[in-house]
Design an enzyme around this catalytic site. Structure first.
Site, short mmCIF file in Angstrom:
data_model
loop_
_atom_site.label_atom_id
_atom_site.label_comp_id
_atom_site.label_asym_id
_atom_site.label_seq_id
_atom_site.Cartn_x
_atom_site.Cartn_y
_atom_site.Cartn_z
CE1 TYR A 19 -3.65 2.55 0.79
CE2 TYR A 19 -2.41 3.15 2.74
CZ TYR A 19 -3.43 3.38 1.87
OH TYR A 19 -4.26 4.47 2.06
CG ASP B 66 5.91 3.89 0.94
OD1 ASP B 66 6.18 4.55 1.95
OD2 ASP B 66 4.75 3.76 0.48
CE LYS C 61 1.51 4.51 8.22
NZ LYS C 61 0.16 4.38 8.69
C1 LIG Z 1 3.70 1.95 3.22
C2 LIG Z 1 2.71 3.08 3.25
N1 LIG Z 1 2.82 4.09 2.35
C3 LIG Z 1 1.98 5.14 2.35
C4 LIG Z 1 0.95 5.21 3.27
C5 LIG Z 1 0.02 6.38 3.24
O1 LIG Z 1 0.25 7.22 4.34
P1 LIG Z 1 -0.88 8.21 4.87
O2 LIG Z 1 -1.89 7.36 5.57
O3 LIG Z 1 -0.15 9.13 5.79
O4 LIG Z 1 -1.45 8.90 3.68
C6 LIG Z 1 0.80 4.21 4.21
C7 LIG Z 1 -0.28 4.28 5.21
O5 LIG Z 1 -0.54 3.37 5.96
C8 LIG Z 1 1.68 3.11 4.20
O6 LIG Z 1 1.54 2.09 5.06
#
Ligand SMILES: Cc1ncc(COP(=O)(O)O)c(C=O)c1O
Length: 439
Positions: free
Chosen positions: A143, A246, A274
């Site tokens: 994700y 990521d 986060k």
């Molecule tokens: C690996 C990863 N990338 C991007 C995101 C997106 O982050 P946000 O919820 O701050 O938009 C998440 C959210 O859980 C994530 O787990």
């Protein structure tokens, strides 16, 4: 027993979609009314009826310092009195960027955003702009935020809908996503070198980037096989595609340098969110100067009224200073606590021996899988062999005993610097009881 959560939920359902602001906080995850929380202190959350919980979710990983850390409270109190947001250049913006560039060897320059999703959107656009290529190679079950182009195969699917591992069926996770948005998104099985080599041979020369989570963190916790991510980086270099790590979950979590540090990676582009904001929305895109220069005005556009919010930047600074003090003792502590908690759950499950339980973790992150397998190594394993309904039952029963973990098996639990060995022992005791009670 008072149930103010239920009455708030009844009111909320009349005025809020699903009673909440994200499906993972509402009935889709909790099966009914979630617990409404009133405040947090240290490793504890308190609900509106005054019940206390040991919090192992920590705002989906946004709180390495726990709730209401004295330095956070002091900093916010001081800074808010000087104004909330200016949308101008800031001294603290330069200071925090300097700290990040000094800390992360693969990052020469950063650009601040607000959320992981926004940072990823800018990173994908940058990768396409920089390479002049269109394809994005992503992995099953990974994700990267809720942007149209990568919201494909991010949710668990019935095993019959996965397709052949050499050619996963691409399934968007939402209505309202036009086909054009994910036309150029290639989905590959993760943790499988051959699958990746095959995909790169087919699409590598048209790929702007290969994007991966460092540890699969949205299907519980699934670590990469030894050498897998290094091979991915190598294949990217061979084909001229950017290697995009990521680190939204893993950044400032697994180690000061995130997954890149523990697996010895040198990504071309990284995004963080986060934990970076220490509790307020803060995200960033980082990379080599030559690539990051693509975000200059007139090249690849990235805007945002709330970019580089000053309160959040001050908290990022506090988070970094606190975690890095005494030779990065904060990172060592969350790792130690996370490993101990995971080991404790394994002991409890073994002693009970009533359910098939596998605990997977990396440093401060861990997840408990109800499964008959010995290991869960990818999305397909997860979809086929993990009993998600059982995990929800487990988590909801734990909640009644004062332990807060998100009831979704796709998420994971996290330690913070304010958890203690006593919290681990109390959690283990509650788990032992729950495993005996569960059918
Ligand atoms: C690996 C990863 N990338 C991007 C995101 C997106 O982050 P946000 O919820 O701050 O938009 C998440 C959210 O859980 C994530 O787990």
């Amino acid at each position: 027993m008072a149930n103010t959560s239920q009455s708030l939920f009844d009111r909320g359902m009349k005025v809020l979609v699903e009673g909440v602001s994200s499906a993972s906080r509402g009935p889709a995850t909790f099966g009914g009314a979630p617990r409404y929380m009133s405040h947090g202190a240290g490793a504890r959350l308190y609900d509106v009826d005054g019940r206390e919980y040991i919090d192992w979710m920590m705002a989906f990983g946004a709180l390495p310092l726990g709730h209401a850390h004295p330095k956070v409270v002091e900093t916010i109190t001081r800074e808010v009195a000087r104004g909330t947001h200016f949308a101008t250049a800031l001294k603290v913006e330069v200071e925090v960027a300097e700290m990040l560039v000094a800390l992360l060897p693969h990052v020469d320059k950063v650009r601040f955003a607000n959320t992981g999703t926004e940072a990823a959107m800018a990173a994908f656009r940058l990768a396409r702009g920089y390479t002049g290529r269109r394809k994005i190679i992503k992995f099953e079950g990974h994700y990267h935020g809720w942007w149209d182009s990568v919201l494909v195969n991010t949710n668990p699917l019935p095993p019959t809908m996965l397709g052949h591992p050499n050619d996963p069926i691409r399934i968007p996770d939402s209505s309202g996503i036009p086909e054009e948005a994910w036309k150029d998104t290639i989905v590959v099985r993760w943790n499988d070198v051959e699958a990746l080599e095959r995909a790169m041979a087919l699409h590598g020369r048209d790929a702007a980037c290969v994007v991966t989570e460092g540890v699969m963190s949205n299907m519980g916790v699934i670590p990469p096989k030894p050498g897998y991510l290094n091979r991915m980086q190598e294949l990217c270099h061979q084909h001229g595609a950017l290697f995009y790590l990521d680190e939204t979950v893993t950044g400032f979590r697994l180690a000061a340098g995130g997954a890149a540090e523990i697996y010895g990676l040198s990504p071309d582009i990284v995004t963080y969110g986060k934990a970076l904001g220490g509790g307020l929305p803060m995200a960033m895109i980082g990379g080599r100067a030559e690539i990051m220069a693509g975000l200059e005005w007139g090249k690849v556009l990235h805007f945002g009224t709330h970019n580089a919010g000053r309160l959040a930047l001050h908290l990022t600074k506090v988070m970094l200073e606190t975690m890095l003090a005494d030779n990065q003792a904060g990172f060592a502590k969350i790792k130690d606590l996370g490993l101990k908690m995971a080991a404790e759950v394994r002991c409890v499950a073994k002693a009970s021996n009533r359910h098939g339980v596998v605990v997977q973790g990396v440093n401060s992150m861990f997840q408990i899988f109800f499964t008959d397998r010995e290991e869960i190594t990818d999305f397909r394993d997860f979809c086929t062999h993990v009993d998600r309904a059982k995990f929800r039952d487990f988590a909801l029963r734990l909640m009644d005993k004062g332990i807060y973990m998100n009831p979704s098996a796709t998420l994971h639990s996290l330690s913070s610097i304010v958890h203690t060995e006593a919290d681990i022992a109390a959690t283990a005791r509650a788990m032992a009881e729950v495993l005996e009670e569960m059918p």
